[in-house]
Design a protein around this motif. Structure first.
Motif, short mmCIF file in Angstrom:
data_model
loop_
_atom_site.label_atom_id
_atom_site.label_comp_id
_atom_site.label_asym_id
_atom_site.label_seq_id
_atom_site.Cartn_x
_atom_site.Cartn_y
_atom_site.Cartn_z
N VAL A 9 -18.23 16.37 61.90
CA VAL A 9 -17.39 17.10 61.22
C VAL A 9 -16.95 15.82 60.28
O VAL A 9 -15.78 15.18 61.01
CB VAL A 9 -16.05 19.14 60.99
N LEU A 10 -16.00 16.14 58.82
CA LEU A 10 -15.53 15.30 57.94
C LEU A 10 -14.71 15.71 57.38
O LEU A 10 -14.69 16.96 55.85
CB LEU A 10 -16.88 14.32 57.28
N ASN A 11 -13.81 15.49 57.71
CA ASN A 11 -12.20 15.95 56.78
C ASN A 11 -12.05 14.84 55.78
O ASN A 11 -11.91 13.89 56.14
CB ASN A 11 -11.47 16.49 57.81
N VAL A 12 -10.78 15.44 54.54
CA VAL A 12 -10.98 13.97 53.40
C VAL A 12 -9.19 14.18 53.32
O VAL A 12 -8.38 15.82 52.88
CB VAL A 12 -11.32 13.97 52.49
N GLY A 13 -8.55 13.07 52.98
CA GLY A 13 -7.26 13.53 52.80
C GLY A 13 -6.94 13.10 51.62
O GLY A 13 -7.51 11.64 51.81
N VAL A 14 -6.75 13.45 50.40
CA VAL A 14 -6.20 12.28 49.43
C VAL A 14 -5.43 11.89 49.14
O VAL A 14 -4.72 10.95 49.73
CB VAL A 14 -6.44 13.77 48.29
N SER A 15 -5.24 11.17 47.58
CA SER A 15 -4.80 9.98 47.45
C SER A 15 -3.51 10.31 47.61
O SER A 15 -2.77 11.44 47.68
CB SER A 15 -4.77 9.48 46.04
N GLY A 16 -2.20 9.93 47.93
CA GLY A 16 -1.21 9.90 47.91
C GLY A 16 -0.04 10.21 46.64
O GLY A 16 -0.50 10.17 45.94
N PRO A 17 1.39 9.63 47.32
CA PRO A 17 2.16 10.32 46.02
C PRO A 17 2.46 9.28 44.81
O PRO A 17 2.80 9.54 43.83
CB PRO A 17 3.27 10.57 47.08
#
Lengths: 459, 192
Positions: free
Chosen positions: A213-221
């Motif tokens: 599975v691929l999980n994604v973390g979005v852009s930073g603060p």
């Protein structure tokens, strides 16, 4: 075509506000790699990771080029290794750790998560061997991250494991004393650890997940910080209320999340791998302008840790969730604001000024994800005191039905106020004072379990 | 039998132009297929694709437009479409990109970009330009389906930006759709 202002707004977000995708993490199930011998299991693990991840980095880079959005980190998470190697001795688990490290290196991955055990209710003999292997495993590998789930809202807190965690963290720091106890920075203790979190050091591929599975973390603060500065400048501080600010955060998060999902799904399609979730977490880096602490300052506290900090984090966390949840088909992982001291330059600065204490940081973790993260403490703080700090943080997670985590680094030979630096994404910070040391030994010595709270019984 | 006509209309803007034109088309039995309209600098312009019975000619339409009672003259150009309109052709190519180009206003900026695209055989699907004080902004929607190396093209954009002192940004169309639109068109390239 869209309106000009919409197009220019997006261009500004990408180019000037440094929109990126913080991480794409490939989760790989390793349970089918178990074999008759340790050697065969290790070989199977390497083979499976290499099979799925051999062109993972290349595909991420190609998609990043196509869309003009950088994918900052490419990582791998695996099935908790304690399950993969159930029945192993401690030395066998070290061999498994080396195989995981080797496979990550071959795939061009800088960090692999999942050297993990789940012991929230009890520990098997094998789990204990696994925990005993952690200091050696992290000392002898470069890319491996480890985590232990010792509590949950459903099962309570395993206090025997809590006691072991204090010792493990101390040993990790001592084993890696020449690098300031860096080994402890790759180890995190959880309550309610999610199985689809793409962020390190706590990423794992949960047993409930599909094979790959691929999980994604979005852009930073940074994107949110710059967007808030812009709206305050444009509309004037006197014309804005906090609900306007929350709305702006929601809208930016929506856009950031859509972008992350687009990139993640494209990589997923290219690799013919199932897409998992978008993790909405705002993960800061030590880079200037990429700080959750900066958002707190923009919203009105001069230093992080000043009264009001917890309320702002609560609002930020909520707005991020609300903005992101509609933007994505599937949200998961940790999804909130991280406040890792060493990895956030503004937080580290607040520690140096004495504005941010461990107690205030703990209070802030009640309303955000994840917990006491990347906190350097004096090297002479006892294992029992560390365990007691962990127990407090676990209780917050358990009672509030949320994930909490502890990543403490007792820096060998250093006192509160001295600086420790790990460089790169791990950052630097003055060492935080721990008050009331050696006053919790009798509590930690009880062992056993803290039962799950009454509101967890929902069946 | 029927045929499709493409009709281009321009007039000084006033209330009622759309009603007047639609009335002429309706009275001649036309069925509107597609339409694009905008007002720029006080001038109304519209391009339409309309299906008529074979018996209707461009001259019939021009005669109809000339009878519209108005102080502002309506100018029209009409062509018979060679290929019939197909819905598929209206879809954007998968490799649709947006180029934003900004620079200090001067003569020839659109030409610079147009020449660049032409030299690479890049088709411009849509173009909007605006001037705000001395800043000139051009937004091109382009088809890069036949471009073999996006990396090389980005490098050439950088060189062009340096040479012409402009800020050029090339982004995939999906990024703009993803960050601005809630709807079925999102992530078209993934769903296709």
């Amino acid at each position: 075509m869209l309106r000009s202002d919409q197009i220019m707004g997006t261009v500004e977000m990408v180019q000037k506000e440094n929109l990126d995708v913080r991480t794409v993490t490939m989760g790989i199930n390793l349970l089918d790699c178990r074999a008759g011998t340790v050697k065969k299991t290790c070989k199977g693990v390497e083979k499976k990771i290499n099979h799925y991840a051999n062109n993972f980095v290349q595909k991420c880079d190609e998609i990043a080029l196509k869309y003009g959005i950088p994918v900052v980190n490419k990582r791998i998470s695996v099935t908790p290794a304690a399950m993969v190697g159930a029945g192993f001795e401690a030395s066998d688990f070290v061999l498994l750790a080396k195989s995981l490290d080797k496979a990550a290196a071959k795939a061009g991955i800088d960090i692999l998560g999942g050297f993990t055990a789940h012991v929230e209710k009890g520990m098997t003999k094998s789990d204990k061997a696994f925990i005993n292997a952690i200091p050696e495993a992290l000392k002898t590998t470069k890319r491996l991250c480890s985590s232990i789930n010792i509590a949950s809202s459903q099962k309570g807190i395993n206090m025997d494991a809590v006691a072991m965690m204090g010792e493990t963290i101390k040993n990790l720091a001592i084993e890696t004393a020449e690098s300031g106890g860096f080994g402890a920075a790759k180890f995190v203790v959880f309550c309610n650890q999610p199985g689809d979190n793409p962020f390190m050091a706590g990423a794992i591929h949960g047993v409930e997940e599909a094979d790959v599975v691929l999980n994604v973390g979005v852009s930073g603060p940074g994107v949110i910080a710059r967007s808030l500065r812009k709206i305050i400048k444009k509309k004037g501080r006197e014309n804005l209320k906090l609900d306007d600010i929350a709305e702006e955060i929601k809208q930016i998060t929506f856009r950031v999340t859509r972008c992350g999902e687009l990139i993640g799904r494209q990589v997923s399609k290219e690799l013919e791998v199932e897409f998992g979730v978008v993790d909405l977490s705002l993960a800061p880096t030590p880079k200037i302008g990429d700080s959750v602490g900066e958002i707190l300052q923009i919203l009105g506290v001069d230093d992080v840790g000043a009264p009001g900090s917890t309320a702002i984090v609560a609002m930020l966390n909520d707005a991020v969730k609300k903005g992101g949840i509609f933007a994505s088909k599937a949200v998961g992982g940790l999804s909130g604001a991280f406040i890792p001291v060493m990895e956030d330059a503004v937080l580290a600065d607040a520690v140096g000024k004495g504005a941010l204490s461990l107690e205030k940081l703990e209070a802030m973790t009640c309303v955000c994800s994840v917990g006491l993260d990347m906190v350097p403490i004096p090297g002479d703080v006892s294992a029992a005191t560390i365990s007691a700090i962990i127990a407090d943080e676990m209780a917050i997670g358990m009672v509030n039905n949320k994930t909490t985590a502890v990543r403490l680094i007792p820096v060998p030979g250093k006192k509160a106020g001295e600086i420790v630096s790990f460089g790169g994404l791990f950052g630097e910070s003055p060492i935080m004072e721990v008050r009331n040391v050696n006053k919790s030994d009798r509590f930690v010595a009880w062992g056993g379990r803290i039962p799950a709270p009454i509101h967890s019984f929902k069946n | 039998m029927s045929k499709q006509l493409v009709i281009s209309v321009m007039s000084k803007d006033r209330p009622g132009i759309i009603a007047d034109i639609a009335t002429v088309i309706f009275e001649l039995g036309g069925d509107l297929a597609d339409l694009n309209q905008s007002v720029l600098g006080g001038y109304f312009s519209m391009i339409l694709i309309v299906e008529f019975d074979d018996g209707i000619t461009p001259e019939d339409l021009l005669a109809g437009f000339s009878h519209i009672q108005s102080e502002t003259k309506i100018e029209a150009n009409i062509k018979v479409m060679e290929d019939s309109l197909e819905t598929e052709k209206n879809k954007l190519p998968l490799e649709t990109y947006i180029v934003t180009a900004q620079g200090e206003n001067r003569k020839g900026l659109v030409k610079i970009m147009g020449d660049f695209f032409y030299s690479k055989h890049i088709n411009v699907l849509d173009l909007v330009t605006t001037r705000d004080a001395d800043l000139y902004t051009m937004i091109f929607q382009i088809d890069l389906s036949h471009i073999s190396s996006l990396k090389d093209l980005r490098q050439e954009f950088e060189l062009l930006a340096d040479k012409e002192n402009m800020e050029l940004v090339l982004q995939h169309n999906d990024i703009f759709m993803a960050t601005n639109e809630v709807g079925t068109q999102l992530m078209s390239s993934i769903e296709n």
